[in-house]
Structure formats: structure tokens, C-alpha cells
Design an enzyme around this catalytic site. Structure first.
Site, short mmCIF file in Angstrom:
data_model
loop_
_atom_site.label_atom_id
_atom_site.label_comp_id
_atom_site.label_asym_id
_atom_site.label_seq_id
_atom_site.Cartn_x
_atom_site.Cartn_y
_atom_site.Cartn_z
N GLY A 1 -2.74 -8.65 -4.92
CA GLY A 1 -1.35 -8.50 -5.32
C GLY A 1 -0.44 -7.98 -4.23
N ARG B 1 -5.30 -20.67 10.74
CA ARG B 1 -4.03 -20.35 11.40
C ARG B 1 -4.31 -19.58 12.68
NH1 ARG B 1 -1.32 -17.46 6.34
NH2 ARG B 1 -3.39 -16.48 6.44
N GLU C 1 15.93 -1.60 3.87
CA GLU C 1 16.81 -0.93 2.92
C GLU C 1 16.47 -1.32 1.49
OE1 GLU C 1 21.64 -0.30 2.32
OE2 GLU C 1 20.87 -2.15 3.18
N LYS D 1 -9.38 -6.06 9.72
CA LYS D 1 -9.07 -6.98 10.81
C LYS D 1 -9.10 -6.28 12.17
CE LYS D 1 -6.46 -10.16 7.91
NZ LYS D 1 -6.90 -9.54 6.64
N THR E 1 -7.03 -22.48 3.96
CA THR E 1 -7.13 -22.79 5.39
C THR E 1 -8.46 -23.43 5.76
OG1 THR E 1 -7.89 -20.53 5.82
CG2 THR E 1 -5.53 -20.97 6.04
N ILE F 1 0.83 -1.20 0.00
CA ILE F 1 0.00 0.00 0.00
C ILE F 1 0.86 1.25 0.00
CG2 ILE F 1 -1.58 1.37 1.42
CD1 ILE F 1 -2.99 -0.74 -0.12
#
Length: 655
Positions: free
Chosen positions: A454, A550, A316, A413, A476, A293
Site C-alpha cells: 500500500g 527497469r 506542502e 535495496k 517487469t 512509512i
């Protein structure tokens, strides 16, 4: 024969032109002599001086005309309408030179000979070239996969021409749902209705479908893909109109179907006034500039004329990559923006304050965060420090430096989270909400949205790799769903939402309908021309394996805590009124949370996360890797009365 032709085609251009000149001399002479023989029905005139004198005049003149018309610059294997025109003009001029030479030199050539010669020369000079072209193309056809082009419009026609001269594919037919085009011929190819794809496969050996509809809406593209999916054809597409117009891609560059075509929707055109409000002529800082983003925010911001664009990134490599990409855009598109690449962590408040004051930053887009749910579950302390106290440090630095606008990039979330990552992002929202009412120097707002296609954590690249490897595709849970949005659309909406902020606003982006991840996996398999292997189809190509949820993962994501949501002037941006604590209360809470992190007190961290107004509901025990290892060692260690040595405090960097 084929090897001889390949050898001729591989000769240098100079040698091929010399061969063409010699061959044309022979063909012109042969055509004229045969014309004389057909007219006079006698071999005797062929050995007369007048006949050869006519050739001496006609051959140089004909070759000069062909050279002038650029006939010898044309590549035989790519001959087209221009070459036909050159042959006709050259032959006509050559034929007209015959009566002229006959009159000037009193050669007595019959008046009908030029007409007979013209017809013979067209057949020989043109026929040899187009015959060689046909032989070459036929030799290539044997080695090219047969494809059907979906879309008989201008893009489809251009694609058919391009592919017929290329090495990749052989177009054998068009498919179009326009009834007016069906059963017609375009570029020599018949147009069929979509329902006859199976017939084209069985009869002509069609192996895949190429979509040549770059300008249709994404919704229509999804409908077409839904129709093609059950037929089991691999589907590819050509680049979009924007890429072809700007020169970033050519029409012949066939690509795999983008996932945006499966899940995305047509974006609403951005409002130029909102896009520029916090950017045009301003100094803009993007934290987490190397992320998915953050990097797209930088590209969008760059194109709206900031005076300076500051990139803050702890990685970096990530910083180097986005800096190089932005410099390329500046060079190609001619922007006049100064770009500054700054290494640093959002947890270092003094560094952030120094940067913002030195450059007089006016707008901050805070995209830096740890976003991978299982990773943060396994590294709780770092997740809290980066997402919560990193936001706190950045926000306080912005206030100290007099920044005008602070936009927090949040996530769905954060709504009723079941994991540490979502809870830390909700705490970051609470910090911005509280600080918005505690001071007047900086205007704070938050923008909340779901998954972006993506991104570094997206399932799409993983699924594509797993399909190429033959599977299985790992999902999942059969019922897990997610909201999806393209990265460019998300970045544009974040910028526009920030421009509408009054202070303390929580903006929620309209993400459309949620998508079942298992259905997405099946679509990707089928559009690759493969079949899903399951109980109903044990002979399929790629299996889907369900691995279980998960740590901290939810089946369904939400965008709102409550139902108190209002529309804004933008159709895809809503504003929500969410509960929060005033700054004094939140500050006292953050002091306790910081102390628990400083001491690596994981039980205390969980209790504090449950205490905050985040609606945090963990679904299992603590799974932090350091915590689990510590407990394992404690369980294995012998019981003694020795005093426990306290953990060494870490360096305090936030106070």
C-alpha cells in the site's frame, strides 16, 4: 401493485402512521364481527347495540396498547421479533377487554368469542403487515446479486441479517468448513461445505463469496483464499474486528479482499516497553512525515504519548494531509500531544539544527528519502544529494542539537545494490555507522526492510487499477520476486528496533518468504472473479504483459550483505554486523562525492559509488536524463577548438 406499494413506502412517517391507525380500526372491527358471526351463525346480532358498544370500548383500548408498545414506530419493511411480540400483546389485551366490557355493560357476549377474535386479529393485523413486508422484500430480491457467505459464525449471521434488509446483496446460503454446522439452517439459510460452491452457483445463481471471518488468523485467511481462487468466484470480505469495535466500519460494509490477506502474515504483538522507550514523554521528530512509512510512524508515535510530535516534510500537500489526519486521531481518541507541522528539506542543515534545538528534540526517525528506483536512476545527482547528503545533514544536526536517538529507515535495496537508490541508502547507513563511533552525544541505528503493502510505490494499487480497466497487468519480469510487509507492522518494528539500539546497529526485519510478482497478479485477477488471458486460455479476461526490467532493477532482493546476523529479543528483528569505514575516511570520501555532484560529473559519481564499500554493481550505462541530453547535444554539436565553459557551481549547503 408494485408501484402502489412503492408509493406507500415513500409517504412521510406521519401519513403512514395515520393509515396504519385507520386500517387497524377496520381490522379490529372486522375480526370481532366475524368472530361473532362464526360463534352465533346468525347476522342479526351484528346490528345490535351491544355489538357496537363492545367495539366502542375495544378499539380505543387496543389502539392505545399498540401506541404504548411502540407498534406504530416500527418500519413495516424491517419488522422483526419485537413487532410480533407487540402484535400478540396488543391482541391479547384487546381480547381480554371483551369479557370485561360484556360484564360491565351486560352485553351478553359469548365466552368463546374473545378466543375466536384473538386468532382472527392475529391473522389480520399481523398478517397484513408481514404480507406487505414479504412483498417488498420479494420485489427487492429480483434486483440484488446472489451471494454466499463464507463463515456461519456470529459475524456471518449478523451479515446475513444486515444484507437481507439492505439493497446490495441477497444471501442465499452459508459455506463453512465446520462439519458440525454443515446441513443445518442458520437465519433461514442452509450451511454447505466449501466444495459445493459450484453447485450453489449452478443451482441458485450465486455470483460471489463474502468472507465473514474477521477474527481468523491471516494465515488461515490465506488458506481459504487459496481454496476459493481456482473456483473463479469474486471474493469480498467484511471489515476486521478492530474496525467494527472502534466504529470505523460496519459489518455490512463489504470490501475487496485486502492484499494483506494474500501476502501478509499475522503480526507479532508489539512490546509496549519497546514501543514507548524512545517516545513516551519525549519530543519526537519524523522526517519525510508525509510519506507512506513516515506517516504511519507518526500515527504509531502519536498513540504512545510523546510530549510533542514534529512533522518535517518538503511536500506542502503531504504535510497538510498528515497533519489533518493526526489532528483527527487526537480528537477522536483523546490524546494530549502537540503536533507541529514544519516545511523543510533534509538537505538544509541549518534549518534542521534550528528546529532540533528550538524544540529540544530527543528522538529522530529519519524516513525522508527518494525511494523510486527508476526515478533516482534518471535523476542521479538529486538522488545522491537527498539520500546521502540529506542523511548527513540530518545526522549532523542531531549531533549538534544533542538528540538522544537517531533511527534511519533503510531498505533491502541497500544490500548488494544494482541501482543508485539502493547505493545511496547503503551510503546513508555507512554515515550513521561511522558517526555512531565518532561521537557519544547521539545513539545511531539503522532499520532495513523490504517493500510495504500500500505504499506510494507499491504494485498493488497499480494492479487493481489495471484489472478494473480490463488489463493488461504490467509486470517487469516473469521471475521477479519481492519481500512484502504491511505498513503498520513495518512502522511498529522500526520503533521497537530503535529502542534496542546500542549505537551503530544495523537491524534487519524478518520479511517472511519472498513473493513472485507475477503470481500476485494472477491471484488478484482470479479473486476479482476474472480469468487470466494467456496462451493456455486465450478467452480469458485480463492479460499479463511483461515489460522488462527497469533501469537498476533486480530480480531478487536481499536483506543481508553477509551472513553475520544475530537474533534479538524480538522474534522479527535481527541485527547484522556490516562492514563500514571509520568517520575520517568516510568524510574524505563524502567530500569528493559532494564535489562530483556539485559539478554534475556523472562519470565521477559512478566511480565514487563503485569505490565505497556498498557492493554496488550497476547493470547498465548511466541513464540520468540530464547526462543523456548533454551527451546527445555534444554528439550533434560541430567540433570546434573553443574552450569549454565550466558549469556554474551550485550553492553549497552542507559544509
Amino acid at each position: 401493485m408494485r408501484n402502489l406499494l412503492q408509493s406507500l413506502f415513500r409517504l412521510p412517517r406521519r401519513q403512514k402512521r395515520t393509515i396504519q391507525l385507520v386500517v387497524d380500526c377496520v381490522l379490529i372491527a372486522a375480526s370481532f364481527l366475524l368472530a361473532m358471526l362464526l360463534r352465533l351463525e346468525d347476522w342479526a346480532p351484528l346490528v345490535e347495540v351491544r355489538t357496537w358498544l363492545a367495539l366502542v370500548v375495544m378499539i380505543p383500548l387496543s389502539l392505545a396498547i399498540y401506541i404504548r408498545l411502540g407498534f406504530y414506530r416500527a418500519v413495516i419493511r424491517y419488522l422483526g421479533p419485537k413487532a410480533i411480540r407487540a402484535v400478540v400483546i396488543g391482541v391479547v389485551v384487546s381480547a381480554l377487554s371483551l369479557p370485561l366490557a360484556s360484564y360491565l355493560f351486560a352485553l351478553g357476549i359469548p365466552r368463546s368469542v374473545p378466543f375466536i377474535y384473538a386468532m382472527l386479529a392475529l391473522l389480520t393485523i399481523g398478517g397484513v403487515r408481514f404480507g406487505l413486508r414479504a412483498i417488498y422484500l420479494r420485489s427487492q430480491i429480483r434486483h440484488k446479486p446472489r451471494v454466499v457467505i463464507y463463515g456461519a459464525g456470529s459475524a456471518g449471521r449478523q451479515l446475513a441479517v444486515s444484507l437481507s434488509h439492505g439493497q446490495e446483496y441477497l444471501p442465499i446460503a452459508f459455506v463453512d468448513d465446520a462439519v458440525s454446522l454443515q446441513n443445518t439452517y442458520i437465519e433461514g439459510l442452509k450451511v454447505y461445505p466449501p466444495r459445493q460452491l459450484g453447485y450453489l452457483s449452478d443451482t441458485y445463481g450465486a455470483e460471489r463469496v463474502l468472507m465473514a471471518m474477521p477474527s481468523v488468523s491471516r494465515e488461515r485467511r490465506r488458506e481459504i483464499l487459496a481454496e476459493l481462487e481456482p473456483q473463479g468466484f469474486p471474493v469480498q470480505t467484511i471489515p476486521g474486528v478492530a474496525d467494527m469495535v472502534t466504529g470505523r466500519a460496519r459489518i455490512s460494509e463489504v470490501r475487496d479482499v485486502a492484499v494483506e490477506d494474500l501476502l501478509g502474515r499475522d503480526p507479532v504483538p508489539p512490546n509496549p516497553a519497546l514501543m514507548e522507550a524512545n517516545i513516551r514523554g519525549k519530543v519526537v521528530l519524523v522526517t519525510g512525515a508525509g510519506g507512506s512509512i513516515g506517516s504511519e510512524l507518526c500515527r504509531q508515535i502519536l498513540r504512545h504519548g510523546p510530549s510533542r510530535l514534529l512533522l518535517l516534510e518538503i511536500s506542502e500537500f503531504g504535510l497538510y494531509r498528515i497533519e489533518q489526519d493526526l489532528h483527527r486521531i487526537v480528537k477522536e481518541e483523546g490524546h494530549e500531544v502537540r503536533i507541529e507541522a514544519l516545511l523543510g528539506s533534509v538537505q538544509h542543515r541549518q534549518r534542521l539544527t534550528a528546529v532540533m534545538k528550538a524544540y529540544a528534540v530527543e528522538t529522530v526517525y529519519h524516513a525522508a528519502a527518494y525511494k523510486h528506483v527508476p526515478m533516482v536512476e534518471h535523476n542521479v545527482v538529486e538522488g545522491v544529494q537527498n539520500n546521502v547528503f540529506g542523511t548527513l545533514s540530518t545526522a549532523r544536526a542531531a549531533i549538534d542539537a544533542g538528540v538522544e536517538t537517531f533511527v534511519l529507515v533503510s531498505t533491502d535495496k541497500a544490500v548488494r545494490p544494482t541501482n543508485v537508490m539502493g547505493t545511496t541508502k547503503r551510503l546513508a547507513e555507512l554515515i550513521c555507522q561511522a558517526l555512531a563511533g565518532h561521537q557519544n552525544a547521539t545513539r545511531f541505528c539503522m532499520v532495513r526492510f523490504g517493500n510495504v503493502l500500500g505504499s506510494s510505490g507499491s504494485v498493488v494499487p497499480l494492479f487493481r487499477e489495471q484489472i478494473q480497466a480490463g488489463g493488461p497487468i504490467t509486470v517487469t519480469h516473469p521471475d521477479i520476486t519481492r519481500f512484502f510487509m504491511t505498513i503498520p507492522e513495518a512502522a511498529q518494528l522500526v520503533i521497537q528496533a530503535g529502542a534496542m539500539a546500542q549505537g551503530g546497529d544495523v537491524f534487519v526485519l524478518d520479511m517472511g518468504e519472498p513473493v513472485r510478482i507475477a503470481d500476485l497478479a494472477r491471484q488478484m485477477v482470479r479473486l476479482s472473479g476474472l480469468k487470466v488471458r494467456d496462451e493456455r486460455n486465450p478467452e480469458g479476461d485480463v492479460a499479463i504483459a511483461y515489460t522488462g526490467l527497469r533501469p537498476g532493477e533486480k530480480l531478487y532482493e536481499e536483506l543481508l550483505v553477509g551472513d553475520n546476523v544475530s537474533a534479538t529479543s524480538h522474534p522479527r528483528i535481527m541485527t547484522a554486523q556490516e562492514v563500514f569505514w571509520e568517520w575520517p575516511r568516510l568524510e574524505a570520501y563524502l567530500d569528493r562525492l559532494f564535489e562530483a555532484c556539485r559539478l554534475f560529473h556523472h562519470n565521477g559519481i559512478r566511480r565514487l559509488l563503485l569505490e565505497a564499500p556498498t557492493a554496488y554493481r550497476p547493470q547498465g550505462d548511466i541513464v540520468d536524463l540530464v547526462w543523456l541530453e548533454k551527451r546527445r547535444r555534444e554528439a550533434e554539436a560541430p567540433v570546434t577548438n573553443a574552450a569549454v565553459t565550466p558549469l556554474r557551481p551550485i550553492l553549497e549547503r552542507y559544509r
